[in-house]
Design an enzyme around this catalytic site. Sequence first.
Site, PDB file in Angstrom:
ATOM      1  N   HIS A 136       0.596 -47.271 -25.480  1.00  5.20           N
ATOM      2  CA  HIS A 136       1.539 -48.270 -26.020  1.00  5.20           C
ATOM      3  C   HIS A 136       2.764 -47.565 -26.622  1.00  5.20           C
ATOM      4  O   HIS A 136       3.245 -47.922 -27.699  1.00  5.20           O
ATOM      5  CB  HIS A 136       0.857 -49.168 -27.057  1.00  5.20           C
ATOM      6  CG  HIS A 136      -0.244 -50.003 -26.477  1.00  5.20           C
ATOM      7  ND1 HIS A 136      -0.052 -51.272 -25.991  1.00  5.20           N
ATOM      8  CD2 HIS A 136      -1.566 -49.733 -26.248  1.00  5.20           C
ATOM      9  CE1 HIS A 136      -1.208 -51.757 -25.523  1.00  5.20           C
ATOM     10  NE2 HIS A 136      -2.120 -50.845 -25.664  1.00  5.20           N
TER      11      HIS A 136
ATOM     12  N   TYR B 206      -6.978 -44.184 -33.370  1.00  3.66           N
ATOM     13  CA  TYR B 206      -5.578 -44.447 -33.708  1.00  3.66           C
ATOM     14  C   TYR B 206      -5.099 -43.418 -34.729  1.00  3.66           C
ATOM     15  O   TYR B 206      -3.956 -42.961 -34.688  1.00  3.66           O
ATOM     16  CB  TYR B 206      -5.404 -45.863 -34.287  1.00  3.66           C
ATOM     17  CG  TYR B 206      -5.569 -46.978 -33.273  1.00  3.66           C
ATOM     18  CD1 TYR B 206      -6.350 -46.793 -32.138  1.00  3.66           C
ATOM     19  CD2 TYR B 206      -4.957 -48.204 -33.440  1.00  3.66           C
ATOM     20  CE1 TYR B 206      -6.504 -47.811 -31.207  1.00  3.66           C
ATOM     21  CE2 TYR B 206      -5.109 -49.223 -32.508  1.00  3.66           C
ATOM     22  CZ  TYR B 206      -5.895 -49.018 -31.395  1.00  3.66           C
ATOM     23  OH  TYR B 206      -6.042 -50.025 -30.469  1.00  3.66           O
TER      24      TYR B 206
HETATM   25  C1  HEM Z   1     -11.963 -47.290 -27.747  1.00  4.30           C
HETATM   26  C2  HEM Z   1     -11.015 -48.160 -27.367  1.00  4.30           C
HETATM   27  C3  HEM Z   1      -9.567 -47.935 -27.652  1.00  4.30           C
HETATM   28  C4  HEM Z   1      -8.900 -46.765 -27.866  1.00  4.30           C
HETATM   29  C5  HEM Z   1      -9.456 -45.345 -27.845  1.00  4.30           C
HETATM   30  C6  HEM Z   1      -7.511 -47.094 -28.116  1.00  4.30           C
HETATM   31  C7  HEM Z   1      -6.514 -46.183 -28.390  1.00  4.30           C
HETATM   32  C8  HEM Z   1      -5.260 -46.487 -28.863  1.00  4.30           C
HETATM   33  C9  HEM Z   1      -4.328 -45.544 -29.442  1.00  4.30           C
HETATM   34  C10 HEM Z   1      -4.576 -44.046 -29.568  1.00  4.30           C
HETATM   35  C11 HEM Z   1      -3.220 -46.236 -29.806  1.00  4.30           C
HETATM   36  C12 HEM Z   1      -1.949 -45.680 -30.483  1.00  4.30           C
HETATM   37  C13 HEM Z   1      -2.111 -45.842 -31.998  1.00  4.30           C
HETATM   38  C14 HEM Z   1      -0.888 -45.412 -32.788  1.00  4.30           C
HETATM   39  O1  HEM Z   1      -0.374 -44.286 -32.598  1.00  4.30           O
HETATM   40  O2  HEM Z   1      -0.457 -46.212 -33.663  1.00  4.30           O
HETATM   41  C15 HEM Z   1      -3.434 -47.613 -29.451  1.00  4.30           C
HETATM   42  C16 HEM Z   1      -2.528 -48.634 -29.638  1.00  4.30           C
HETATM   43  C17 HEM Z   1      -2.778 -49.931 -29.326  1.00  4.30           C
HETATM   44  N1  HEM Z   1      -3.971 -50.483 -28.871  1.00  4.30           N
HETATM   45 FE1  HEM Z   1      -5.658 -49.486 -28.493  1.00  4.30          FE
HETATM   46  N2  HEM Z   1      -7.355 -48.461 -28.066  1.00  4.30           N
HETATM   47  C18 HEM Z   1      -8.582 -49.001 -27.776  1.00  4.30           C
HETATM   48  C19 HEM Z   1      -8.888 -50.343 -27.650  1.00  4.30           C
HETATM   49  C20 HEM Z   1      -7.976 -51.351 -27.756  1.00  4.30           C
HETATM   50  C21 HEM Z   1      -8.289 -52.752 -27.635  1.00  4.30           C
HETATM   51  C22 HEM Z   1      -9.690 -53.317 -27.413  1.00  4.30           C
HETATM   52  C23 HEM Z   1      -7.109 -53.431 -27.806  1.00  4.30           C
HETATM   53  C24 HEM Z   1      -6.852 -54.898 -27.799  1.00  4.30           C
HETATM   54  C25 HEM Z   1      -7.735 -55.798 -28.100  1.00  4.30           C
HETATM   55  C26 HEM Z   1      -6.065 -52.448 -28.049  1.00  4.30           C
HETATM   56  C27 HEM Z   1      -4.737 -52.732 -28.270  1.00  4.30           C
HETATM   57  C28 HEM Z   1      -3.789 -51.832 -28.693  1.00  4.30           C
HETATM   58  C29 HEM Z   1      -2.422 -52.175 -29.003  1.00  4.30           C
HETATM   59  C30 HEM Z   1      -1.778 -53.556 -28.896  1.00  4.30           C
HETATM   60  C31 HEM Z   1      -1.792 -50.992 -29.407  1.00  4.30           C
HETATM   61  C32 HEM Z   1      -0.337 -50.817 -29.826  1.00  4.30           C
HETATM   62  C33 HEM Z   1      -0.199 -50.991 -31.341  1.00  4.30           C
HETATM   63  C34 HEM Z   1       1.243 -50.787 -31.761  1.00  4.30           C
HETATM   64  O3  HEM Z   1       2.116 -51.484 -31.220  1.00  4.30           O
HETATM   65  O4  HEM Z   1       1.484 -49.949 -32.643  1.00  4.30           O
HETATM   66  N3  HEM Z   1      -6.627 -51.208 -28.014  1.00  4.30           N
HETATM   67  N4  HEM Z   1      -4.688 -47.751 -28.881  1.00  4.30           N
END
Ligand code: HEM
Length: 319
Positions: A40, A310
Amino acid sequence: MRDSLAVVSEAKNGTVSIYEEIVDALNAINGSHPGFRAVHAKGTVCVGTFTATPEAGSLSRAAHFQGEPVKTTVRFSNASGNPNTSDANPIAGRGMAVKFHLPDGEATDIASVPLPVFMVRDAEDFLAFTKARTPDPETGQPDQEKVMAFLADHPETANALQLGLPKLAPTSSYATSGYNALHAFCLVDADGGKQWGRYEWHPTEGEQYLSDEQREAAGSDYLQEELRERLASGAAGFRLEFRLAADGDSLTDPTEEWKGERQVVALGELTVTDVIEEPTDGPLVFDPINLTDGIEPSDDKILAARSPAYSVSIERRMA
Ligand code: HEM
């Protein structure tokens, strides 16, 4: 609000945690882009207002569900970890992350994606599936045998892809995509009564996907540009709904479809009004277990894995 960065520090015991391995594996797919989120990475930050329905206040005593409008910070994003990804890719997962600013100065978050169910059940499978999708350095493409072997062993992942791929097609706008929070959460009312369900954001204009011709004509930043243009002269609206769990629905497995009819409660309306620059006075973090009194998490292993993963990304992007 918990200090999610502390999780990483606590996890540091000289070994590489699975969360660091996950971020390394995401970097292997998307490249490492200092200063950006591991996934993202490309997105636009906005502000808006959320106003809850009376039904929300009956289900939960949470401050933002009592009907007084609350300010929100909203970040729309593309799922890729490459900040230069094209908005017009044929498969372009999106994200919508909402921070509700509560009257006591705290905040609570919902982060969501267009998928109807998640692809894997725990951090180990997330790591294995991410590694299986890593492009071969010689071909630049994932090894199809590895991907197919993972899918053969994980029918829930194959099912999630089948259900999810149509939802990842490019929409005309971030504001014409639906978004789901996927995990079950428990809303707790003023008397302690509990109701489990899953959050869904529905765009007030409905979901609108691009035709192949429109996608081919679209610029690589069309989603960011459309959002700025839209908000310069108006607003973007979403309805927050809560799909109530029925007997037998899994509260811990985000890959499980809740098949069939369910009671759905409208929790409120989000009006996104202005684009802002991403704040530079600290990391903007949307943490799915940054909850508040009146909302409880489930024992979903993916939900538990997200915050520490995260935190690794946040620590690295702020370094
Ligand atoms: C084990 C499962 C998951 C992992 C390892 C993962 C990993 C990540 C990481 C590393 C980030 C960046 C965080 C940052 O630097 O602020 C991120 C952002 C994000 N993730 Fe996940 N994620 C997972 C599951 C999910 C799920 C289930 C959803 C939705 C229901 C989701 C939605 C998002 C969204 C919308 C962002 C962007 C947030 C922003 O705009 O700052 N993720 N994710």
